[in-house]
Write an enzyme that holds these catalytic residues in place. Structure first.
Site, PDB file in Angstrom:
ATOM      1  CG  HIS A 183      -3.157   3.330   2.283  1.00 52.77           C
ATOM      2  ND1 HIS A 183      -3.796   2.944   1.131  1.00 52.77           N
ATOM      3  CD2 HIS A 183      -3.097   2.225   3.084  1.00 52.77           C
ATOM      4  CE1 HIS A 183      -4.117   1.666   1.222  1.00 52.77           C
ATOM      5  NE2 HIS A 183      -3.707   1.202   2.394  1.00 52.77           N
ATOM      6  CB  CYS A 243      -0.943  -0.014   1.200  1.00 48.34           C
ATOM      7  SG  CYS A 243      -1.927  -1.508   1.267  1.00 48.34           S
ATOM      8  CG  ASN A 266      -6.647  -0.940   1.871  1.00 45.12           C
ATOM      9  OD1 ASN A 266      -6.014  -0.546   0.884  1.00 45.12           O
ATOM     10  ND2 ASN A 266      -6.067  -1.399   2.962  1.00 45.12           N
TER      11      ASN A 266
HETATM   12  N1  COA Z   1     -17.589  -8.086  11.030  1.00 46.94           N
HETATM   13  C1  COA Z   1     -17.830  -8.320  12.317  1.00 46.94           C
HETATM   14  N2  COA Z   1     -16.864  -8.564  13.205  1.00 46.94           N
HETATM   15  C2  COA Z   1     -15.595  -8.570  12.765  1.00 46.94           C
HETATM   16  C3  COA Z   1     -15.284  -8.346  11.422  1.00 46.94           C
HETATM   17  C4  COA Z   1     -16.341  -8.090  10.542  1.00 46.94           C
HETATM   18  N3  COA Z   1     -16.143  -7.859   9.228  1.00 46.94           N
HETATM   19  N4  COA Z   1     -13.937  -8.408  11.287  1.00 46.94           N
HETATM   20  C5  COA Z   1     -13.430  -8.671  12.487  1.00 46.94           C
HETATM   21  N5  COA Z   1     -14.422  -8.791  13.397  1.00 46.94           N
HETATM   22  C6  COA Z   1     -14.341  -9.094  14.807  1.00 46.94           C
HETATM   23  C7  COA Z   1     -13.068  -9.770  15.195  1.00 46.94           C
HETATM   24  O1  COA Z   1     -13.173 -11.141  14.914  1.00 46.94           O
HETATM   25  C8  COA Z   1     -13.001  -9.486  16.701  1.00 46.94           C
HETATM   26  O2  COA Z   1     -13.761 -10.426  17.330  1.00 46.94           O
HETATM   27  P1  COA Z   1     -13.234 -11.111  18.691  1.00 46.94           P
HETATM   28  O3  COA Z   1     -13.030  -9.949  19.640  1.00 46.94           O
HETATM   29  O4  COA Z   1     -14.359 -12.016  19.052  1.00 46.94           O
HETATM   30  O5  COA Z   1     -11.964 -11.787  18.328  1.00 46.94           O
HETATM   31  C9  COA Z   1     -13.732  -8.153  16.837  1.00 46.94           C
HETATM   32  O6  COA Z   1     -14.353  -7.899  15.552  1.00 46.94           O
HETATM   33  C10 COA Z   1     -12.884  -6.966  17.191  1.00 46.94           C
HETATM   34  O7  COA Z   1     -11.645  -7.033  16.540  1.00 46.94           O
HETATM   35  P2  COA Z   1     -10.647  -5.804  16.602  1.00 46.94           P
HETATM   36  O8  COA Z   1      -9.423  -6.188  15.857  1.00 46.94           O
HETATM   37  O9  COA Z   1     -10.498  -5.278  17.980  1.00 46.94           O
HETATM   38  O10 COA Z   1     -11.471  -4.696  15.797  1.00 46.94           O
HETATM   39  P3  COA Z   1     -10.975  -3.325  15.371  1.00 46.94           P
HETATM   40  O11 COA Z   1     -11.834  -2.280  15.951  1.00 46.94           O
HETATM   41  O12 COA Z   1      -9.502  -3.165  15.538  1.00 46.94           O
HETATM   42  O13 COA Z   1     -11.221  -3.342  13.797  1.00 46.94           O
HETATM   43  C11 COA Z   1      -9.995  -3.769  11.754  1.00 46.94           C
HETATM   44  C12 COA Z   1     -10.688  -4.378  12.992  1.00 46.94           C
HETATM   45  C13 COA Z   1      -9.501  -4.884  10.879  1.00 46.94           C
HETATM   46  C14 COA Z   1     -11.001  -2.934  11.027  1.00 46.94           C
HETATM   47  C15 COA Z   1      -8.824  -2.881  12.262  1.00 46.94           C
HETATM   48  O14 COA Z   1      -8.020  -3.618  13.120  1.00 46.94           O
HETATM   49  C16 COA Z   1      -7.983  -2.359  11.137  1.00 46.94           C
HETATM   50  O15 COA Z   1      -8.419  -1.554  10.348  1.00 46.94           O
HETATM   51  N6  COA Z   1      -6.699  -2.786  11.072  1.00 46.94           N
HETATM   52  C17 COA Z   1      -5.807  -2.336  10.036  1.00 46.94           C
HETATM   53  C18 COA Z   1      -6.080  -3.109   8.798  1.00 46.94           C
HETATM   54  C19 COA Z   1      -5.495  -2.489   7.583  1.00 46.94           C
HETATM   55  O16 COA Z   1      -5.508  -1.292   7.408  1.00 46.94           O
HETATM   56  N7  COA Z   1      -4.967  -3.330   6.713  1.00 46.94           N
HETATM   57  C20 COA Z   1      -4.461  -2.926   5.475  1.00 46.94           C
HETATM   58  C21 COA Z   1      -3.074  -2.516   5.571  1.00 46.94           C
HETATM   59  S1  COA Z   1      -2.622  -1.662   4.112  1.00 46.94           S
END
Ligand code: COA
Length: 311
Positions: A236, A113, A266
């Protein structure tokens, strides 16, 4: 040494529009969860018969048109992608033929990215030194082909698209004033393709929030400026919460940050140039503005660029 800047820009994000609601049918997720945690409302998946080089081609044609450059004049084609048509030949070589750019060298850049920023910084070196005059830089991804659509942790986050710029020499005080590139391979396993996309979202989130802010500030400093000089931020488009953290570090008002994540999700290396195109069309970026672009991604890697808009 002369400065390198952006002469023209184009994008492509067409295909099947997928709303969050559609994922509710196949995954244990909800529109509400996706919106509130990421800011994403929909994304575009390219049609099956459209590959990465096809999307890159359309964005490139628009960039060449707006730059008023013919493909025959190109000295170099740089394509930032982690989802090429084939491991080899490169997408850039495929484009060299399709665009009709006989004198262009061609290479792909793999920096996920942050790839578009790495591509621009590479083009800058060739232009600055006078080695090349006209360089096409493209960020393009067909992430839908490597995303595991049964994994709610990743399936809802990504989309497909392409963005391109033609870079060339510009007036002394314009163009790329500074860039900041970096990597931290200790986090390499946090987001990887093996064989499909796997991600430890929480770890990537922590890294991104820290790095996007730090790199944005560093690049402004490297340009000999301060955050008060920044007119517009193009982060990004991974997650609105990560983007907000970068905006707050630069102390910019909300209207001074590009936001397209709600429409495209993304799109990795293409997200910054796609957002640039949209905000230019919206009249948010004007000649003479100081624009900061910043990205992070698998590697882990990051990159930021401070660009004085104009030719
Ligand atoms: N729908 C519902 N629940 C979801 C889900 C979805 N699409 N995706 C994940 N969850 C769940 C997880 O399983 C977790 O459940 P658990 O607590 O029972 O294990 C719960 O949501 C919370 O997870 P958490 O990681 O604390 O959520 P978050 O608020 O951090 O949001 C992301 C998750 C992925 C959105 C966030 O971590 C993120 O944006 N990370 C960066 C990812 C990124 O930018 N990647 C690209 C890099 S270029």
């Amino acid at each position: 040494m002369r400065n390198a800047g952006i002469w023209g820009i184009g994008s492509f994000a067409e295909g099947r529009e997928i709303t969050n609601k559609e994922f509710e049918k196949t995954l244990d997720t909800s529109d509400e969860w996706i919106r509130s945690r990421t800011g994403i409302e929909r994304r575009v998946f390219a049609h099956d018969d459209v590959n990465t080089s096809d999307m890159a081609y359309h964005a490139a044609v628009e960039a060449l048109q707006t730059a008023e450059v013919n493909a025959e004049e190109l000295d170099l084609i740089l394509v930032a992608t982690v989802t090429p048509d084939y491991p080899f030949p490169s997408v850039s070589a495929l484009l060299q033929e399709r665009l009709g750019a006989p004198k262009a060298a061609a290479m792909d850049v793999s920096a996920a990215c942050a790839g578009f920023i790495y591509g621009m910084a590479t083009a800058d070196q060739f232009i600055k030194t006078g080695t090349y005059d006209k360089v096409l830089v493209i960020g393009v991804e067909k992430l839908s082909k490597i995303t595991d659509m049964t994994d709610r942790n990743t399936a809802v986050l990504f989309g497909d698209g392409a963005g391109a710029v033609v870079m060339g020499p510009v007036e002394e005080d314009k163009g790329l004033l500074a860039f900041d590139l970096g990597s931290d391979g200790s986090g390499a396993m946090h987001i990887r393709q093996d064989p499909q996309l796997i991600m430890n979202g929480r770890e990537v989130f922590k890294f991104a929030v820290r790095q996007m802010g730090e790199s944005s500030l560093k690049v402004v400093e490297k340009a000999g400026l301060t955050k008060d000089d920044v007119d517009f931020l193009v982060p990004h488009q991974a997650n609105i919460r990560i983007m907000e953290a970068a905006r707050q570090r630069l102390e910019l008002p909300v209207e001074k940050m590009a936001v397209t994540v709600h429409k495209y999700g993304n799109t990795s290396s293409s997200s910054i140039p796609i957002a640039l195109v949209e905000e230019l069309k919206n009249g948010k970026i004007k000649d003479g503005d100081l624009v900061v672009m910043v990205g992070f991604g698998s590697g882990l890697v990051w990159g930021a660029a401070a660009v004085r808009w104009g030719r």
